[in-house]
Design an enzyme around this catalytic site. Structure first.
Site, PDB file in Angstrom:
ATOM      1  N   SER A 157       0.916  -1.130   0.159  1.00 27.36           N
ATOM      2  CA  SER A 157       0.130  -0.005  -0.161  1.00 27.36           C
ATOM      3  C   SER A 157       0.856   1.199   0.033  1.00 27.36           C
ATOM      4  CB  SER A 157      -1.175  -0.112   1.244  1.00 27.36           C
ATOM      5  OG  SER A 157      -2.076   0.802   1.247  1.00 27.36           O
ATOM      6  N   ASP A 322      -8.578  -6.497  -4.807  1.00 24.98           N
ATOM      7  CA  ASP A 322      -8.164  -5.207  -3.954  1.00 24.98           C
ATOM      8  C   ASP A 322      -8.955  -4.135  -5.057  1.00 24.98           C
ATOM      9  OD1 ASP A 322      -7.175  -3.126  -3.203  1.00 24.98           O
ATOM     10  OD2 ASP A 322      -5.250  -3.796  -3.184  1.00 24.98           O
ATOM     11  N   HIS A 355      -7.745  -5.371  -0.249  1.00 26.23           N
ATOM     12  CA  HIS A 355      -6.704  -4.628  -0.106  1.00 26.23           C
ATOM     13  C   HIS A 355      -5.924  -5.185   1.058  1.00 26.23           C
ATOM     14  CE1 HIS A 355      -3.788  -1.566  -0.390  1.00 26.23           C
ATOM     15  NE2 HIS A 355      -4.141  -0.865   0.622  1.00 26.23           N
TER      16      HIS A 355
END
Lengths: 381, 381
Positions: A157, A322, A355
């Site tokens: 991320s 995601d 995610h």
């Protein structure tokens, strides 16, 4: 801590702190005259100082990436699934470093730190920091630790964005970059979600324009809303369906505004517990760092040009469900790297977890991540 | 109003009001002893009373679905793209009815209405109403207007849920149901977004547990946040990219928390203007009606069983980039109808506009919708 520390954990760990007196020139034009970075390390730095791996944390993460702080700890660090003896980032082979980012609220200099000029917390006067600034501060930490070149810089991320920036800012200091569930810049929709979160915090009457510490309050409602919203974007639609569906907390509709569906209960709990452990000004800073990250901007939006000088080899990974940073966003990075004939491995991992998957012990993920890191280890040890 | 009313507009229209003294038994168990419904009509009811079409509105909609209220009006009704002479719902053929739903804030009885028992606005004491309750109140309005059977009941989003419920509650009173960009029930993720919106409103200190009217304030911040969040889910990622991208309002980063990206400016404007025209208690009620809608619940989650007795023919439509109610959700409805050998036409319309597409004049959409409605007209005129 569980009754017995699992064999594949780094075990008890202790944070350390480094003070820096060399001013840090920030991307905004401002200067941070001095700062502290809190960090943890696991494993041993080898004689050649060639086996160091930097882990970069994401929005609400910190330096405590694996192991336990004390016998009372119920939970290990945030990436216990991937870091430890025998895990993808194998601490028998690598010397692992992770610091709390500048602007954070877990010990590194940030909004809750004392501003020596005023004797009060920085609060909203803490400068806006960017991914590039973080990388610069991490480079100072590397210098301090005697690490000239990282065997790998690794992150998921927002952490993946730091890994990418490392290869641009310090091409000669990164052998491998591991960029997981990331993007080369936020989409308009990503920024939109961040903006709602920021507005939730900033319009909370207890925000006091960021000076809430002096009023002995915190913008609890705003930070709770920001976290609830964040959680929706971390989970996939399918993961929510599997985990909560339309299950009712009391088995029936109550025709009121208290919690009725399980998902409501989950989100409120996540929001409320976050308020106890995170600072609102830090949250604002982290979302801005996300919004601003865009290495291609200086190259007329040409990411291939932005990555032309990188020397690192890459492992890029994404997860099918995601939707915060979808596989398409990772493929943009892969394509830009291939345009420049860079060495890049890419894995698109089947997963329902959205995610959040990058934090999970998904067998195929652990497998390919581990394979790549064994290749890294073989080069340096 | 534009300088000249376009030929394909219904032109100047005037809302009407109907008062009902027959108590309405609500799904919650509570009773609404009396209520008003504000509505508009366009076109002429034919001699056989067979050409009436009911339009059902969505979350923030109202009875003003087409035309202009006055020469000063800058904007027509919310579905001007689809209703008017020569449009899919052709007012030269159909008698069109649309009412503001119970619990609304545009004239029908709702939280801002005076509670005759207290002499103060209902506020949070207004009962939670469901899609089924709305359909029952619409049936009373149909009775009042002398309409035994609707040629069609039509709606998008939450409006499509009402069209679906009509075919279940009053199978013999609906010839055709047009269900656009809807779902047979919300997903866990849909509920999650609603819950964040509700928490934004309910934790606003100016909410006063719903009694804000008495304090001469409105929960402005909460309602603004709810609307900003809503807007993100109405637009597709692609539509946001096309419309806003990462464009900066002032062409450069300012390293501050004022508006920087165009998308931030758009969302704040949408949020702020919504506060001027909508009631927070109504917003809460509408989101609950959405969460609760689930006709299959009484049939052990078997939607085919829930739709076994419907007599209407169906037109179901979805839009490729709608992630609020994706095409997959529409296909669930189509499948359940086909399981029962119902007559159903389905169109999956290519569009970048996300959920908002159902309000847009997309040529293929207007075309297939118009074709279907001509078939409906041919049956009744």
């Amino acid at each position: 801590m569980p009754d017995r520390i699992p064999d594949d954990s780094v075990g008890l760990v202790t944070p350390q702190s480094a003070h820096f007196d060399t001013p840090l020139q920030l991307e905004s034009g401002r200067v941070l005259p001095r700062y502290d970075l809190v960090y943890e390390t696991y494993g041993e730095l080898n004689q050649e100082r060639s086996n160091a791996v930097l882990i970069c944390h994401a929005l609400s993460g910190d330096h405590h990436v694996a192991g336990y702080h004390s016998a009372e700890d119920k939970k290990p660090g945030w990436w216990e699934s991937c870091i430890g003896p025998g895990k993808p980032i194998d601490t028998r082979r690598f010397f692992v470093v992770c610091n709390n980012n500048l602007g954070g609220c877990k010990g590194s200099t940030g909004p809750i730190s004392m501003n020596p000029d005023t004797g009060k917390p920085f609060g909203p006067d803490f400068p806006i920091v960017t991914v590039r600034d973080w990388v610069d501060s991490q480079a100072s930490l590397a210098d301090r630790l005697g690490i000239r070149t990282w065997a790998a810089v690794v992150g998921g991320s927002l952490g993946g964005m730091q890994a990418l920036q490392w290869t641009i800012s310090y091409p000669e200091r990164v052998r491998h970059a591991v960029v997981i569930a990331a993007a080369s810049r936020l989409s308009s929709q990503n920024i939109a979600f961040n903006e709602v979160a920021r507005q939730a915090i900033m319009t909370d009457p207890e925000f006091h324009e960021g000076h809430y510490y002096e009023h002995n309050v915190i913008p609890r409602r705003g930070l709770m809303l920001a976290r609830m919203l964040g959680h929706i974007t971390y989970l996939s639609d399918a993961a929510m369906r599997d985990k909560f569906g339309r299950e009712l907390k009391e088995g029936k509709l109550n025709f009121g505004f208290d919690v009725e569906f399980e998902i409501e209960s989950y989100l409120r709990y996540q929001g409320q517990s976050f308020v106890e452990r995170f600072d609102a000004n830090t949250y604002l800073l982290m979302t801005k760092a996300l919004d601003y990250f865009d290495p291609a901007r200086a190259y007329r939006d040409n990411l291939s040009a932005a990555l032309a000088e990188v020397e690192a080899k890459f492992f890029v990974a994404s997860f099918t469900t995601d939707w915060r940073f979808s596989p398409a966003r990772s493929r943009e990075i892969v394509k830009a790297l291939l345009d420049g004939d860079k060495d890049v491995s890419y894995a698109e991992i089947e997963s329902v977890q959205g995610h959040d998957a990058f934090l999970m012990p998904i067998p195929y993920y652990i497998n390919v991540f581990g394979s790549y890191m064994r290749r890294v280890a073989a080069e340096v040890i």
